[in-house]
Design an enzyme around this catalytic site. Structure first.
Site, short mmCIF file in Angstrom:
data_model
loop_
_atom_site.label_atom_id
_atom_site.label_comp_id
_atom_site.label_asym_id
_atom_site.label_seq_id
_atom_site.Cartn_x
_atom_site.Cartn_y
_atom_site.Cartn_z
CD GLU A 151 -2.86 1.32 0.49
OE1 GLU A 151 -2.49 1.56 -0.67
OE2 GLU A 151 -4.05 1.29 0.84
CG ASP A 152 -0.69 4.75 -1.80
OD1 ASP A 152 -1.46 3.93 -1.28
OD2 ASP A 152 -1.10 5.79 -2.36
CG ASP A 203 -5.75 9.20 5.83
OD1 ASP A 203 -5.43 9.68 6.93
OD2 ASP A 203 -6.43 9.83 5.01
CG PHE A 215 -2.91 17.57 0.74
CD1 PHE A 215 -2.80 16.44 -0.06
CD2 PHE A 215 -3.92 18.48 0.46
CE1 PHE A 215 -3.65 16.23 -1.12
CE2 PHE A 215 -4.79 18.28 -0.60
CZ PHE A 215 -4.64 17.15 -1.40
NE ARG A 236 -3.00 8.45 -9.38
CZ ARG A 236 -3.65 8.01 -8.32
NH1 ARG A 236 -2.99 7.49 -7.31
NH2 ARG A 236 -4.97 8.08 -8.26
C1 PRP Z 1 -5.78 6.17 -0.86
C2 PRP Z 1 -4.50 5.40 -0.60
C3 PRP Z 1 -4.96 4.23 0.20
C4 PRP Z 1 -6.14 4.76 0.97
C5 PRP Z 1 -5.74 5.00 2.39
O1 PRP Z 1 -6.41 5.61 -1.94
O2 PRP Z 1 -3.91 5.00 -1.81
O3 PRP Z 1 -5.36 3.15 -0.60
O4 PRP Z 1 -6.53 5.99 0.34
O5 PRP Z 1 -6.78 5.58 3.11
P1 PRP Z 1 -7.46 4.93 4.38
O6 PRP Z 1 -6.41 4.37 5.27
O7 PRP Z 1 -8.16 6.13 4.97
O8 PRP Z 1 -8.45 3.90 3.91
P2 PRP Z 1 -7.46 6.38 -2.86
O9 PRP Z 1 -8.84 5.95 -2.46
O10 PRP Z 1 -7.17 7.85 -2.86
O11 PRP Z 1 -7.21 5.75 -4.29
P3 PRP Z 1 -5.91 5.66 -5.20
O12 PRP Z 1 -4.98 4.64 -4.56
O13 PRP Z 1 -6.46 5.19 -6.50
O14 PRP Z 1 -5.27 7.03 -5.29
#
Ligand code: PRP
Length: 179
Positions: A101-102, A105, A154, A167
């Site tokens: 995972e990136d 949050d 952010f 990205r």
């Molecule tokens: C972002 C990020 C994680 C997730 C984390 O994804 O890449 O997958 O939010 O948030 P959380 O811990 O609050 O669940 P996003 O929905 O923005 O999609 P993306 O990966 O396509 O940018």
């Protein structure tokens, strides 16, 4: 809606990311030593840069798969719903799995995805996230490996977007609005 002007300040350099990935890969290799094949699962879309660098640093027999999840709702714990938009191509029963995972949050996404994958009875299921914002957690979740704990800023770049932009930045930046 007009976009507010912003600048991006470097928060974690490409060099620091590469060094951290190297160290993490030594630990991952030690954990999965002797595996016949490790399924490395990228959570789309944000993890695509991290997983690309990670697998090239991993000296293990691997397979790559992807899953895409999206969370909806008003961001309060109970009403947050995570949906699977794209599932894995392969079965993971009896396999070693590493979910990549990136950023973590609130924790909803990884907590939901790992519960789902665990229900498919993998031999071992581990998780890694490049970034972690502990102060934002709404559900309890700890990854097995974290690249960097960061404050509630952010962030963009290295796969992470701001309204689908930025990205492709090679480092992690911090968005600062200028008016
Ligand atoms: C972002 C990020 C994680 C997730 C984390 O994804 O890449 O997958 O939010 O948030 P959380 O811990 O609050 O669940 P996003 O929905 O923005 O999609 P993306 O990966 O396509 O940018």
């Amino acid at each position: 809606m007009p976009r507010r002007p912003y600048v991006i300040e470097e928060m974690i350099s490409a060099k620091a990311i590469a060094a951290r990935i190297e160290a993490l890969c030594r630990e991952i290799q030690a954990e999965f030593e002797g595996t016949d094949k490790l399924v490395v699962v990228g959570l789309l879309r944000g993890s695509f840069v991290f997983i690309a660098d990670l697998v090239r640093e991993l000296d293990l027999p691997i397979e790559v798969d992807f899953i895409e999840a999206s969370s909806y709702g008003d961001a309060t714990e109970s009403s947050r719903e995570v949906r699977i938009l794209k599932d894995l191509r392969g079965a993971i029963e009896g396999r070693d799995v590493l979910v990549v995972e990136d950023i973590i949050d609130t924790g909803h996404t990884l907590s939901h995805v790992t519960r789902l994958l665990q229900s498919r009875n993998p031999a071992r299921l581990k998780t890694i996230a490049l970034l972690n914002k502990p102060s934002r957690r709404e559900v309890e979740f700890s990854a097995d490996w974290i690249g960097f704990d960061i404050p509630d800023e952010f962030v963009v770049g290295y796969g992470i977007d701001f309204a689908q932009r930025n990205r492709n930045l090679p480092h992690i930046g911090k968005v600062r609005f200028i008016e």
